[in-house]
Design a protein around this motif. Structure first.
Motif, PDB file in Angstrom:
ATOM      1  N   ASN A   1       0.914  -1.195  -0.159  1.00 22.83           N
ATOM      2  CA  ASN A   1      -0.023  -0.099   0.005  1.00 22.83           C
ATOM      3  C   ASN A   1       0.876   1.272  -0.066  1.00 22.83           C
ATOM      4  OD1 ASN A   1      -2.498  -1.031  -0.138  1.00 22.83           O
ATOM      5  ND2 ASN A   1      -2.870  -1.199   1.996  1.00 22.83           N
ATOM      6  N   ILE A   2       2.123   1.188   0.729  1.00 23.49           N
ATOM      7  CA  ILE A   2       2.666   2.205   0.624  1.00 23.49           C
ATOM      8  C   ILE A   2       3.331   2.511  -0.570  1.00 23.49           C
ATOM      9  CG2 ILE A   2       5.151   3.315   1.613  1.00 23.49           C
ATOM     10  CD1 ILE A   2       4.547   1.672   4.045  1.00 23.49           C
ATOM     11  N   LYS A   3       3.900   1.512  -1.382  1.00 22.06           N
ATOM     12  CA  LYS A   3       4.332   1.746  -2.674  1.00 22.06           C
ATOM     13  C   LYS A   3       3.182   2.198  -3.751  1.00 22.06           C
ATOM     14  CE  LYS A   3       8.208  -1.726  -2.117  1.00 22.06           C
ATOM     15  NZ  LYS A   3       8.243  -3.315  -2.246  1.00 22.06           N
ATOM     16  N   ARG A   4       1.824   1.651  -3.710  1.00 19.35           N
ATOM     17  CA  ARG A   4       1.124   2.210  -4.289  1.00 19.35           C
ATOM     18  C   ARG A   4       0.642   3.656  -4.223  1.00 19.35           C
ATOM     19  NH1 ARG A   4      -4.224  -1.928  -4.760  1.00 19.35           N
ATOM     20  NH2 ARG A   4      -3.193  -3.772  -5.402  1.00 19.35           N
ATOM     21  N   LYS A   5       0.789   4.135  -2.976  1.00 23.26           N
ATOM     22  CA  LYS A   5       0.503   5.399  -2.581  1.00 23.26           C
ATOM     23  C   LYS A   5       1.665   6.314  -3.172  1.00 23.26           C
ATOM     24  CE  LYS A   5      -0.757   8.844   0.849  1.00 23.26           C
ATOM     25  NZ  LYS A   5      -1.104   8.911   2.266  1.00 23.26           N
ATOM     26  N   ALA A   6       2.903   5.743  -3.182  1.00 18.30           N
ATOM     27  CA  ALA A   6       3.864   6.550  -3.838  1.00 18.30           C
ATOM     28  C   ALA A   6       3.605   6.559  -5.329  1.00 18.30           C
ATOM     29  CB  ALA A   6       5.422   5.813  -3.894  1.00 18.30           C
ATOM     30  N   VAL A   7       3.408   5.478  -5.923  1.00 18.87           N
ATOM     31  CA  VAL A   7       3.068   5.505  -7.262  1.00 18.87           C
ATOM     32  C   VAL A   7       1.870   6.345  -7.810  1.00 18.87           C
ATOM     33  CG1 VAL A   7       2.150   4.004  -9.234  1.00 18.87           C
ATOM     34  CG2 VAL A   7       4.117   3.158  -7.928  1.00 18.87           C
ATOM     35  N   TYR A   8       0.749   6.384  -7.012  1.00 22.16           N
ATOM     36  CA  TYR A   8      -0.288   7.174  -7.391  1.00 22.16           C
ATOM     37  C   TYR A   8       0.174   8.651  -7.313  1.00 22.16           C
ATOM     38  CZ  TYR A   8      -3.337   3.215  -6.308  1.00 22.16           C
ATOM     39  OH  TYR A   8      -3.988   1.930  -6.371  1.00 22.16           O
ATOM     40  N   ALA A   9       0.894   8.994  -6.037  1.00 23.04           N
ATOM     41  CA  ALA A   9       1.480  10.397  -5.990  1.00 23.04           C
ATOM     42  C   ALA A   9       2.048  11.165  -7.263  1.00 23.04           C
ATOM     43  CB  ALA A   9       2.186  10.505  -4.779  1.00 23.04           C
ATOM     44  N   GLU A  10       3.009  10.108  -7.604  1.00 23.58           N
ATOM     45  CA  GLU A  10       3.885  10.676  -8.829  1.00 23.58           C
ATOM     46  C   GLU A  10       2.962  10.574  -9.828  1.00 23.58           C
ATOM     47  OE1 GLU A  10       6.523   7.705  -9.880  1.00 23.58           O
ATOM     48  OE2 GLU A  10       6.936   8.401 -11.737  1.00 23.58           O
ATOM     49  N   LYS A  11       2.201   9.846 -10.403  1.00 22.45           N
ATOM     50  CA  LYS A  11       1.285   9.767 -11.676  1.00 22.45           C
ATOM     51  C   LYS A  11       0.025  10.969 -11.427  1.00 22.45           C
ATOM     52  CE  LYS A  11       3.104   6.472 -13.714  1.00 22.45           C
ATOM     53  NZ  LYS A  11       3.568   6.305 -14.860  1.00 22.45           N
ATOM     54  N   ALA A  12      -0.212  11.196 -10.142  1.00 21.08           N
ATOM     55  CA  ALA A  12      -1.478  11.973 -10.217  1.00 21.08           C
ATOM     56  C   ALA A  12      -0.911  13.352 -10.931  1.00 21.08           C
ATOM     57  CB  ALA A  12      -1.992  12.083  -8.901  1.00 21.08           C
ATOM     58  N   LYS A  13       0.489  13.767 -10.166  1.00 26.08           N
ATOM     59  CA  LYS A  13       0.964  14.927 -10.623  1.00 26.08           C
ATOM     60  C   LYS A  13       1.212  15.317 -11.924  1.00 26.08           C
ATOM     61  CE  LYS A  13       4.973  17.729  -8.942  1.00 26.08           C
ATOM     62  NZ  LYS A  13       6.289  17.839  -8.168  1.00 26.08           N
ATOM     63  N   ALA A  14       1.698  14.193 -12.588  1.00 25.13           N
ATOM     64  CA  ALA A  14       1.907  13.999 -13.850  1.00 25.13           C
ATOM     65  C   ALA A  14       0.696  14.258 -14.517  1.00 25.13           C
ATOM     66  CB  ALA A  14       2.735  12.750 -14.482  1.00 25.13           C
ATOM     67  N   ASN A  15      -0.263  13.803 -14.011  1.00 25.45           N
ATOM     68  CA  ASN A  15      -1.584  13.979 -14.753  1.00 25.45           C
ATOM     69  C   ASN A  15      -2.400  15.251 -14.349  1.00 25.45           C
ATOM     70  OD1 ASN A  15      -2.160  11.772 -16.691  1.00 25.45           O
ATOM     71  ND2 ASN A  15      -1.097  10.813 -15.115  1.00 25.45           N
ATOM     72  N   SER A  16      -1.859  16.198 -13.440  1.00 24.87           N
ATOM     73  CA  SER A  16      -2.800  17.429 -12.948  1.00 24.87           C
ATOM     74  C   SER A  16      -3.910  16.882 -12.226  1.00 24.87           C
ATOM     75  CB  SER A  16      -2.970  18.248 -13.956  1.00 24.87           C
ATOM     76  OG  SER A  16      -1.919  18.516 -14.850  1.00 24.87           O
ATOM     77  N   ALA A  17      -3.945  15.903 -11.364  1.00 27.46           N
ATOM     78  CA  ALA A  17      -4.974  15.322 -10.463  1.00 27.46           C
ATOM     79  C   ALA A  17      -4.554  15.163  -9.106  1.00 27.46           C
ATOM     80  CB  ALA A  17      -5.550  14.014 -11.146  1.00 27.46           C
ATOM     81  N   THR A  18      -5.429  15.147  -8.223  1.00 20.29           N
ATOM     82  CA  THR A  18      -5.189  14.870  -6.765  1.00 20.29           C
ATOM     83  C   THR A  18      -4.928  13.276  -6.665  1.00 20.29           C
ATOM     84  OG1 THR A  18      -7.354  14.343  -6.058  1.00 20.29           O
ATOM     85  CG2 THR A  18      -6.647  16.524  -6.160  1.00 20.29           C
ATOM     86  N   LEU A  19      -4.060  12.924  -5.598  1.00 20.14           N
ATOM     87  CA  LEU A  19      -3.736  11.767  -5.290  1.00 20.14           C
ATOM     88  C   LEU A  19      -5.021  10.771  -5.178  1.00 20.14           C
ATOM     89  CD1 LEU A  19      -0.963  10.366  -3.091  1.00 20.14           C
ATOM     90  CD2 LEU A  19      -3.169   9.394  -2.880  1.00 20.14           C
ATOM     91  N   GLU A  20      -5.935  11.479  -4.519  1.00 22.14           N
ATOM     92  CA  GLU A  20      -7.296  10.713  -4.394  1.00 22.14           C
ATOM     93  C   GLU A  20      -7.898  10.225  -5.552  1.00 22.14           C
ATOM     94  OE1 GLU A  20      -5.923  12.353  -0.624  1.00 22.14           O
ATOM     95  OE2 GLU A  20      -6.438  13.450  -2.686  1.00 22.14           O
ATOM     96  N   GLU A  21      -7.999  11.305  -6.537  1.00 19.00           N
ATOM     97  CA  GLU A  21      -8.599  10.920  -7.783  1.00 19.00           C
ATOM     98  C   GLU A  21      -8.107   9.652  -8.569  1.00 19.00           C
ATOM     99  OE1 GLU A  21      -8.171  14.840  -9.412  1.00 19.00           O
ATOM    100  OE2 GLU A  21     -10.084  15.571  -8.746  1.00 19.00           O
ATOM    101  N   TYR A  22      -6.595  10.044  -8.514  1.00 22.26           N
ATOM    102  CA  TYR A  22      -5.683   8.961  -9.178  1.00 22.26           C
ATOM    103  C   TYR A  22      -5.900   7.598  -8.581  1.00 22.26           C
ATOM    104  CZ  TYR A  22      -2.450   7.054 -12.373  1.00 22.26           C
ATOM    105  OH  TYR A  22      -1.798   6.601 -13.533  1.00 22.26           O
ATOM    106  N   ALA A  23      -6.040   7.402  -7.041  1.00 19.91           N
ATOM    107  CA  ALA A  23      -6.389   6.434  -6.314  1.00 19.91           C
ATOM    108  C   ALA A  23      -7.479   5.559  -6.569  1.00 19.91           C
ATOM    109  CB  ALA A  23      -6.138   6.565  -4.950  1.00 19.91           C
ATOM    110  N   LEU A  24      -8.433   6.725  -6.644  1.00 18.78           N
ATOM    111  CA  LEU A  24      -9.860   6.050  -6.856  1.00 18.78           C
ATOM    112  C   LEU A  24      -9.850   5.562  -8.326  1.00 18.78           C
ATOM    113  CD1 LEU A  24     -12.889   5.869  -5.693  1.00 18.78           C
ATOM    114  CD2 LEU A  24     -13.399   7.885  -7.134  1.00 18.78           C
ATOM    115  N   THR A  25      -9.434   6.034  -9.179  1.00 13.65           N
ATOM    116  CA  THR A  25      -9.382   5.532 -10.568  1.00 13.65           C
ATOM    117  C   THR A  25      -8.867   4.151 -10.580  1.00 13.65           C
ATOM    118  OG1 THR A  25      -9.367   7.607 -11.301  1.00 13.65           O
ATOM    119  CG2 THR A  25      -9.041   6.162 -13.296  1.00 13.65           C
ATOM    120  N   ALA A  26      -7.500   4.040 -10.063  1.00 11.79           N
ATOM    121  CA  ALA A  26      -6.759   2.793 -10.059  1.00 11.79           C
ATOM    122  C   ALA A  26      -7.486   1.867  -9.382  1.00 11.79           C
ATOM    123  CB  ALA A  26      -5.556   3.347  -9.308  1.00 11.79           C
TER     124      ALA A  26
END
Lengths: 88, 136
Positions: free
Chosen positions: B75-100
């Protein structure tokens, strides 16, 4: 004469209705009885019914996230999952 | 036998090295495709952990102690990936995490567990999973 012993409004109203009809020579009739009973019930009770909601319960997770954002991110998220098979 | 010229030698060496490298990459690719921690994989298949709506792994019932570390690490690793990808896609971490999470639930295999919109754990069958109304 009927003396009103109850201060309850519905009881009083029902009693007045009965008195009026009696004076006019009418009998009580079934309808009056039913209306009177309903009025008393509503005044006396306040009906409280407890039952489960008909719609399924949904936990509103992150209510502020819009569907259009999810759709926009879907492709990238899919690629991310493919690229990180160890954690998915 | 014929004598190898510098040219031919170079070409043969390059070919040989390339073949070795390709084989190595191919091998590591196979390993990575099923790169899950075996403990996680086993727990997932047996329904001890499942995919949560919010994009992380969740425990179904009370987890054995040795599983906690594995799941929390993931889960920690997922969160790190979400944070990175969210930023790259101009989205919040929560938005990216929910989509994933939507997609991770869609990817569950029959027998695995996932969280339905009402919060309960469901067992995946052959039918598509019941997901948040926003899921694609």
């Amino acid at each position: 004469m009927i003396s009103l012993s109850s201060t309850d409004a519905a009881t009083a109203a029902t009693a007045r209705l009965v008195e009026t009809r009696r004076r006019a020579g009418h009998g009580l009739g079934k309808r009056t009885a039913v209306l009177g009973a309903v009025a008393l019930a509503i005044a006396a009770g306040g009906c409280i019914s407890v039952k489960a909601p008909d719609k399924p319960i949904v936990i509103e997770l992150n209510v502020n996230i819009r569907q259009e954002v999810v759709y926009r991110l879907a492709e990238d998220a899919g690629n991310t999952i493919q690229s990180n098979p160890d954690i998915f | 036998m014929f004598r190898l010229t510098n040219d031919r030698l170079r070409r043969r060496l390059t070919l040989g090295v390339s073949a070795v490298v390709a084989a190595a990459l191919g091998l590591s690719g196979t390993v990575a495709a099923q790169g899950r921690n075996p403990a996680y994989d086993t727990a997932r298949r047996s329904g001890l952990v499942g995919e949560r709506m919010d994009g992380y792994l969740g425990y179904v019932g009370s987890p054995p102690a040795d599983l906690r570390g594995v799941v929390e690490d993931i889960n920690i690793k997922r969160k790190a990936v979400y944070a990175e990808k969210a930023k790259a896609n101009s989205a919040t971490l929560e938005e990216y995490a929910l989509t994933a999470g939507c997609l991770a639930i869609a990817r569950t295999s029959p027998g695995e567990k996932y969280q339905a919109p009402d919060g309960s754990w469901q067992t995946r069958g052959d039918d598509p999973p019941v997901r948040d109304r926003r899921c694609p």
